[in-house]
Design a protein around this motif. Structure first.
Motif, PDB file in Angstrom:
ATOM      1  N   LEU A 122     -86.704 -26.559  41.862  1.00 55.27           N
ATOM      2  CA  LEU A 122     -85.769 -25.450  42.042  1.00 55.27           C
ATOM      3  C   LEU A 122     -85.863 -24.948  43.475  1.00 55.27           C
ATOM      4  O   LEU A 122     -86.944 -24.817  44.036  1.00 55.27           O
ATOM      5  CB  LEU A 122     -86.113 -24.325  41.066  1.00 55.27           C
ATOM      6  N   LYS A 123     -84.693 -24.645  44.059  1.00 54.74           N
ATOM      7  CA  LYS A 123     -84.646 -24.129  45.418  1.00 54.74           C
ATOM      8  C   LYS A 123     -83.955 -22.771  45.429  1.00 54.74           C
ATOM      9  O   LYS A 123     -83.122 -22.467  44.572  1.00 54.74           O
ATOM     10  CB  LYS A 123     -83.925 -25.094  46.351  1.00 54.74           C
ATOM     11  N   LEU A 124     -84.322 -21.972  46.412  1.00 54.57           N
ATOM     12  CA  LEU A 124     -83.727 -20.654  46.614  1.00 54.57           C
ATOM     13  C   LEU A 124     -83.314 -20.559  48.076  1.00 54.57           C
ATOM     14  O   LEU A 124     -84.121 -20.838  48.966  1.00 54.57           O
ATOM     15  CB  LEU A 124     -84.728 -19.562  46.263  1.00 54.57           C
ATOM     16  N   VAL A 125     -82.060 -20.191  48.319  1.00 49.82           N
ATOM     17  CA  VAL A 125     -81.610 -19.981  49.685  1.00 49.82           C
ATOM     18  C   VAL A 125     -81.278 -18.503  49.861  1.00 49.82           C
ATOM     19  O   VAL A 125     -80.619 -17.896  49.013  1.00 49.82           O
ATOM     20  CB  VAL A 125     -80.399 -20.872  50.042  1.00 49.82           C
ATOM     21  N   ALA A 126     -81.781 -17.918  50.942  1.00 49.08           N
ATOM     22  CA  ALA A 126     -81.555 -16.508  51.246  1.00 49.08           C
ATOM     23  C   ALA A 126     -80.957 -16.391  52.638  1.00 49.08           C
ATOM     24  O   ALA A 126     -81.409 -17.065  53.574  1.00 49.08           O
ATOM     25  CB  ALA A 126     -82.857 -15.721  51.162  1.00 49.08           C
ATOM     26  N   ALA A 127     -79.932 -15.536  52.779  1.00 50.10           N
ATOM     27  CA  ALA A 127     -79.294 -15.293  54.066  1.00 50.10           C
ATOM     28  C   ALA A 127     -79.645 -13.883  54.527  1.00 50.10           C
ATOM     29  O   ALA A 127     -79.614 -12.935  53.733  1.00 50.10           O
ATOM     30  CB  ALA A 127     -77.777 -15.452  53.944  1.00 50.10           C
ATOM     31  N   TYR A 128     -79.956 -13.738  55.816  1.00 54.33           N
ATOM     32  CA  TYR A 128     -80.461 -12.485  56.367  1.00 54.33           C
ATOM     33  C   TYR A 128     -79.489 -11.887  57.380  1.00 54.33           C
ATOM     34  O   TYR A 128     -78.642 -12.589  57.946  1.00 54.33           O
ATOM     35  CB  TYR A 128     -81.822 -12.715  57.027  1.00 54.33           C
ATOM     36  N   SER A 129     -79.653 -10.595  57.624  1.00 57.29           N
ATOM     37  CA  SER A 129     -78.731  -9.864  58.489  1.00 57.29           C
ATOM     38  C   SER A 129     -78.840 -10.248  59.957  1.00 57.29           C
ATOM     39  O   SER A 129     -77.975  -9.867  60.754  1.00 57.29           O
ATOM     40  CB  SER A 129     -78.939  -8.354  58.334  1.00 57.29           C
ATOM     41  N   ASP A 130     -79.864 -10.993  60.343  1.00 56.53           N
ATOM     42  CA  ASP A 130     -79.953 -11.481  61.718  1.00 56.53           C
ATOM     43  C   ASP A 130     -79.365 -12.878  61.866  1.00 56.53           C
ATOM     44  O   ASP A 130     -79.506 -13.510  62.921  1.00 56.53           O
ATOM     45  CB  ASP A 130     -81.403 -11.465  62.216  1.00 56.53           C
ATOM     46  N   GLY A 131     -78.719 -13.370  60.817  1.00 55.07           N
ATOM     47  CA  GLY A 131     -78.077 -14.674  60.859  1.00 55.07           C
ATOM     48  C   GLY A 131     -78.955 -15.839  60.473  1.00 55.07           C
ATOM     49  O   GLY A 131     -78.503 -16.991  60.500  1.00 55.07           O
ATOM     50  N   HIS A 132     -80.194 -15.582  60.085  1.00 52.32           N
ATOM     51  CA  HIS A 132     -81.086 -16.665  59.685  1.00 52.32           C
ATOM     52  C   HIS A 132     -80.913 -17.004  58.202  1.00 52.32           C
ATOM     53  O   HIS A 132     -80.513 -16.168  57.396  1.00 52.32           O
ATOM     54  CB  HIS A 132     -82.545 -16.297  59.967  1.00 52.32           C
ATOM     55  N   ILE A 133     -81.248 -18.229  57.889  1.00 54.01           N
ATOM     56  CA  ILE A 133     -81.245 -18.740  56.522  1.00 54.01           C
ATOM     57  C   ILE A 133     -82.652 -19.245  56.226  1.00 54.01           C
ATOM     58  O   ILE A 133     -83.245 -19.966  57.031  1.00 54.01           O
ATOM     59  CB  ILE A 133     -80.244 -19.904  56.358  1.00 54.01           C
ATOM     60  N   LYS A 134     -83.199 -18.854  55.081  1.00 56.72           N
ATOM     61  CA  LYS A 134     -84.495 -19.358  54.650  1.00 56.72           C
ATOM     62  C   LYS A 134     -84.331 -20.056  53.303  1.00 56.72           C
ATOM     63  O   LYS A 134     -83.653 -19.538  52.410  1.00 56.72           O
ATOM     64  CB  LYS A 134     -85.526 -18.228  54.530  1.00 56.72           C
TER      65      LYS A 134
END
Length: 325
Positions: A122-134
């Protein structure tokens, strides 16, 4: 006379049905999570079965974990925290919810989070307010607290580009819903930000040979690359030779065809086949039906619109749903 199926708690900021539609989770302004269940199988009425504090700040979004991993939800809080909570069974207390993971907190706000199944985990992708993706991956299918950071990058075609002062108001992520032993994990993501290269929605795919994520398509015309993206949604595929993805911006809802055969550079062909207009204001959410034939959209105008294509591939508005007065 219409009868409501549930009454939400005061201060509700967001809601999410689970995958079967049998449970609802709601995030509240005081940082609490509420779970509603239908206690009578013969009734469609839902009642509150759990309420507990997650954080001290408002919960902005709730997302259910895929059902094969148990009853669990991810919560995005206004203080930038991303939390994972799981319902467990203990003999002494019965069913109760517990915090099983609080992801690394950064100086930026988590804007969106979605789960997707890879070939092995299982994978989780998170997008952040500084434009980064983790992107995180689950290490043990039986232990939801064990995640590791697999990758971190920005939503740009040029992988070495960096934008130091990016400020994103919102982000939207949608995984490719297909699950296949031969198809690699992929998702589409777009931002609403002050940095145009981040906004344009990109399709990211995991390169198994090099163990990294690569942008394989960009879903925007040259004149639209700076448009802020409000929502994206990847349609289920039940036999099409191409993928279908919807992208909402201030210009309307674009319907894109995404090819399946990469060129020598690894890029996939794209074609915008329709631009749908109808909402009077910003589109908040879009969802496809299970067949990938009908798209539902809603926004700040308070209207739900259903879109379909005819036998000639021409898209049109099929129905308009308005709230009862």
């Amino acid at each position: 006379m219409d009868k409501p199926i549930l009454t939400l708690d005061k201060g509700t900021r967001c809601t999410a049905w689970n995958y079967s539609g049998q449970r609802m989770a709601a995030g509240l302004a005081d940082g609490s999570l509420v779970v509603y269940d239908s206690t009578d199988p013969a009734s469609s009425v839902f009642t509150r079965t759990s309420r507990f504090k997650v954080q001290d700040s408002s919960i902005l979004k709730v997302v259910w974990v895929p059902p094969e991993y148990g009853d669990a939800v991810a919560c995005i809080s206004a203080d930038g925290t991303l939390s994972l909570l799981e319902e467990v069974m203990e003999d002494s207390e019965g069913h109760h919810w517990k915090m099983c993971k609080s992801f690394d907190r950064s100086t930026s706000q988590v804007l969106d989070v979605q789960f997707g199944d890879g070939q092995t985990c299982l994978k989780l992708v998170a997008a952040y307010s500084d434009g980064h993706i983790k992107i995180y991956e689950l290490l043990d299918t039986l232990e939801l607290e064990k995640w590791q950071l697999q990758a971190e990058f920005q939503n740009v075609i040029d992988l070495v580009s960096k934008f130091g002062n990016a400020s994103c108001l919102s982000a939207s992520i949608s995984w490719n819903p297909q699950r296949s032993e031969v198809q690699q994990s992929s998702f589409v993501l777009g931002f609403s930000s002050n940095t145009p290269p981040l906004n344009s929605p990109k399709v990211w795919e995991f390169d198994l040979d090099h163990q990294r994520w690569l942008p394989v398509a960009e879903l925007s015309l040259p004149e639209d690359k700076s448009d802020q993206v409000y929502a994206v949604s990847w349609a289920p595929n039940i036999g099409r030779l191409y993928e279908l993805i919807a992208v909402a911006t201030q210009k309307g809802i674009s319907i894109w065809h995404l090819g399946s055969n990469p060129d020598p550079d690894g890029r996939l062909s794209v074609q915008r086949v329709s631009l749908l207009s109808g909402h009077d204001s910003e589109v908040w959410e879009m969802e496809w039906d299970m067949s990938g034939m009908t798209l539902a959209s809603t926004g700040s105008d308070g209207v739900v619109r259903l879109w379909q294509s005819n036998v000639n591939g021409e898209w049109h508005e099929q129905a308009i749903l308005t709230p009862a007065s």
